[in-house]
Design an enzyme around this catalytic site. Structure first.
Site, short mmCIF file in Angstrom:
data_model
loop_
_atom_site.label_atom_id
_atom_site.label_comp_id
_atom_site.label_asym_id
_atom_site.label_seq_id
_atom_site.Cartn_x
_atom_site.Cartn_y
_atom_site.Cartn_z
N ASP A 227 -9.31 1.92 7.57
CA ASP A 227 -8.48 1.78 6.38
C ASP A 227 -9.42 1.86 5.19
O ASP A 227 -10.64 1.65 5.33
CB ASP A 227 -7.67 0.47 6.40
C1 BGC Z 1 -3.71 1.10 2.82
C2 BGC Z 1 -3.47 2.28 3.75
C3 BGC Z 1 -3.58 3.57 2.99
C4 BGC Z 1 -4.95 3.62 2.34
C5 BGC Z 1 -5.19 4.89 1.54
C6 BGC Z 1 -4.98 1.25 2.03
O1 BGC Z 1 -5.07 0.28 1.04
O2 BGC Z 1 -3.74 -0.09 3.56
O3 BGC Z 1 -2.19 2.18 4.34
O4 BGC Z 1 -3.37 4.66 3.83
O5 BGC Z 1 -5.08 2.53 1.45
O6 BGC Z 1 -4.42 4.89 0.40
#
Ligand code: BGC
Length: 769
Positions: A227
């Site tokens: 993530d």
């Molecule tokens: C989120 C993800 C997301 C990623 C990219 C993170 O803060 O938890 O779900 O895909 O950011 O935007």
């Protein structure tokens, strides 16, 4: 992981491939692997125009805003979700996106979860089926899907540090089960590791999770991406099996140094290179951008599908017959509530996209019924709060109308990625507005807009009908009008329980935890599993949803074509006078209540479109997997012998047909040891025989005849080895002899087919540092 070190590629180059080159691109190396463009997800393509940010505050290219996870979950329709996935994939490909960061598939452990609007359900079976369909759909368009957030990412509070303290059964049966299904059934291109820790170990550095379970046990052959910002320790993450750090933190040098120092095996980097190359082989070369007319055609098609999906997602919670609104006698309709004019249609955070066009229910109703019929009053402002003047104006509009359609819901600021809610209540001003409107309006329909469930208990008696409209994506306004006017019949079903009170919920005492620890005290009793097991009243049960007709269930039959395999057949008839869809649900649980197991768990469902008077007969399969529970001592899935109740019905509580099936268990060979209890020895065919000699001796000693029943039971729970302390003449040598004999006898019986060999999962145990 290959043991061979690939010396032809410099370590520095390999290390550079293990992190991105920017917020949304993986690093490429000419002649070795191309870069991939990743984009959020899940309910639309968030393709940022420039470098971009991960918080959803940047500017992105307009894209179709499909209904978010909460709404797709309520469709209970894998075919529809597959089509949505395929449409998302097409739009992503047209925007040169290689991997779409979705679906979000964490279990809704608490109704307060800030990201519940992005997730599908409180149930792993439903989540798994829908997420697999989504992945298959996206990937059918040549774009990779990335399931997230792996794993046990069920809260936003302290989300980047918190440790989810969860027992093994809950892990396997609830929090990992849907991921397991999707990985095995739909082969996603990527898995995104979560921010949180699981039992103290950061998910992005958890070797058990990312390698032993995901790759070795489940057979995942794709790329694990972090993530955004989830990696603390690059080297630990690579060792654990994480391939790609996103976005890059400029720490590739640390990776090289760790290899030089001998702290990280170079083969870990080779494995990443292999996986990225495999991904390229799977996705092909870089995507060509679509021309403007091509893109416009895709968006038009997708806008229609977004509307269809939205109409299938809303859940009709109650209806005394006021819906569908009867157009012929409608000469005045009061539409009340700012959310009718300024719809809430998606949640906040990284999934937030710029829609290609948004419909409001107010516009849709006005266009269809006429400006002379529809009268509007906002009643409250866009931040959800109201005042006396707004309420008074709304009351005047309602007083003059045949029916008041009152839009209520949560404002934007009440729910988003990044924080959890603290209450299930609607804003108090809206509840009081409803009371005042209901006092003057002859009939009241409430339409809800909310990403996480809201409580309805204190105001539901004011409404003649309640339509739970969730967040329905960009076409939610049109879809709501379709349903209110009967152009379509509602067909959504609740993918999560609506409790009467927050305090009733199983997660209430422990969510979201404190001091960096979130104890999953309810274990496997998540959502309806708890409410139904303890018979606690709820506002609306899991699986509930009405439509404009009724259904009857009949003729339940079960046949067992093979051991631990059943076919459950039943008929459903549309007994009303309109077309409608029923979602027939199959639940299974132990026939006799065992508090450690949920009373019944969803194991199958099917959506049936039926004309008035039409009957259809369906067969749903039931397999050993559906009866399994996780045996934490044996570290394996097991089917316990016994009778199982099979329920068929319209919700977890609205059981229409029931029967039982019997299973002899999975007969998997489990070694008998000195630590196995007498009961375990007796339950095993070889153990029973071997123990007979010992039991003979005990009874000859005169002890057995004088032993009270409770002592016999106590005796059963004693590990064999402990018998040495009970004056029965049992010594270490006797115990060792019994274990040897049991082993030999088990081998004979195994050869004779009395047991099955244990499966591959058996040896996996949780690794903790
Ligand atoms: C989120 C993800 C997301 C990623 C990219 C993170 O803060 O938890 O779900 O895909 O950011 O935007």
């Amino acid at each position: 992981m290959p043991d061979q070190k690939d010396r032809s590629i410099p370590i520095e180059l390999k290390a550079s491939l293990t992190s991105g080159s920017g917020t949304w691109h993986s690093t490429g190396a000419p002649g070795l692997v191309r870069p991939f463009l990743l984009a959020d997800g899940p309910h639309g393509v968030r393709r940022q125009r420039t470098g971009g940010d991960a918080l959803g505050i940047g500017d992105s290219v307009p894209a179709t805003c499909f209904p978010p996870g909460v709404a797709l979950g309520s469709t209970w329709d894998p075919e529809l979700v597959r089509r949505v996935g395929a449409a998302l994939g097409q739009e992503a490909a047209a925007l040169e996106v290689d991997v779409l960061l979705g679906p979000g598939m964490n279990i809704k452990r608490s109704p307060l979860g800030g990201r519940n609007f992005e997730y599908l359900s409180e149930d792993p079976h439903l989540t798994g089926r829908l997420a697999a369909a989504y992945v298959e759909g996206v990937q059918s368009s040549g774009v990779g899907a990335c399931v997230k957030h792996f794993a046990v990412n069920n809260q936003e509070t302290d989300r980047m540090r918190v440790s989810a303290e969860v027992d093994q059964r809950a892990l396997r049966e609830i929090y990992l089960r849907a991921f397991e299904h999707v990985v095995k059934a739909a082969r996603p291109a990527m898995v995104m590791s979560a921010y949180n820790r699981i039992n103290g170990v950061p998910a992005s550095e958890d070797h058990w999770l990312l390698t032993r379970l995901l790759r070795e046990e489940w057979g995942f052959d794709g790329v694990v991406v972090s993530d955004w910002g989830a990696v603390d320790d690059r080297v630990a993450a690579l060792r654990a099996g994480l391939d790609l750090e996103m976005p890059p933190t400029g720490t590739d040098g640390e990776v090289v140094a760790a290899v030089d120092r001998g702290e990280l095996d170079e083969s870990a980097l080779d494995a990443v290179v292999d996986r990225l190359r495999r991904l390229e082989a799977r996705l092909g070369g870089a995507k060509e951008p679509a021309s403007e007319p091509e893109l416009a055609a895709i968006r038009d098609r997708n806008a229609d599908l977004a509307r269809e999906a939205a109409a299938q997602a809303a859940v009709l919670l109650t209806n005394d017959g006021v819906l569908p609104l009867d157009r012929s006698s409608l000469d005045s309709v009061a539409v009340i509530g700012e959310f009718a004019r300024t719809p809430r249609f998606q949640g906040g955070g990284s999934s937030r996209i710029v829609p290609t066009g948004v419909s409001s229910a107010l516009d849709a109703l006005t266009r269809r019924l006429g400006a002379d019929v529809v009268r509007f009053a906002p009643g409250y402002s866009v931040d959800g709060s109201g005042d006396d003047a707004l309420a008074l104006a709304a009351v005047e509009v309602a007083r003059a109308a045949h029916v008041a359609v009152v839009f209520l819901g949560l404002p934007e600021h009440a729910e988003s990625e990044g924080f959890d809610r603290t209450t299930l209540d609607l804003p108090a001003d809206q509840v009081s507005l409803l009371e005042r409107v209901a006092a003057v309006a002859p009939r009241v329909v409430v339409v809800l807009s909310n990403g996480g469930v809201v409580s309805v208990a204190e105001w539901r008696h004011h409404a003649n009908a309640i339509l739970e409209g969730w967040l329905l994506g960009q076409a939610g306004g049109e879809a709501t009008a379709d349903l209110l006017l009967g152009d379509r019949a509602p067909s959504g079903r609740l993918a999560e329980t609506i409790p009467l009170r927050l305090a009733d919920h199983p997660s209430y005492p422990t969510f979201p935890g404190a001091d960096g620890i979130s104890v999953y005290g309810e274990s496997v009793h998540v959502g309806y599993r708890y409410f139904d097991t303890v018979d606690r009243p709820v506002a609306f049960p899991f699986g509930h949803g009405l439509t404009y007709t009724r259904f009857e269930y009949s003729d339940l039959r079960v046949v067992a074509p093979a051991e631990n395999s059943w076919e459950v057949t039943f008929s459903v008839t549309n007994t009303g006078d309109r077309d409608g869809r029923e979602v027939a649900q199959l639940y299974v649980g132990p026939a006799e209540d065992q508090p450690t197991r949920p009373r019944a768990e969803l194991r199958g469902f099917v959506a049936l479109d039926l004309r008035p008077g039409e009957t259809t007969t369906v067969t749903l399969p039931l397999t050993a997997t559906d009866l399994q529970t996780w045996d934490a001592r044996g570290q394996r899935w097991t089917v316990r012998p016994g009778d199982y109740a099979v329920h068929v019905g319209a919700s977890s509580r609205d059981v229409r047909l029931r029967t039982t099936v019997h299973s002899d268990g999975d007969r998997v060979l489990a070694p008998l040891t000195a630590q196995s209890t007498i009961a375990e020895w007796r339950a095993d065919p070889a153990g029973r025989q071997v123990l007979a000699t010992l039991l003979d001796r005990v009874s000859r000693s005169g002890l057995a005849s004088s032993v009270a029943p409770e002592l016999v039971r106590m005796f059963l729970s004693i590990p064999l080895d402990k018998l040495r302390s009970f004056g029965l003449g049992v010594t270490s040598a006797t115990v060792a002899e019994l274990v040897r004999e049991a082993d030999a006898r088990q081998a004979e019986l195994l050869a004779a087919g009395a047991y099955r060999r244990p499966g591959a999962a058996r040896t996996h145990s949780q690794e903790t540092p």
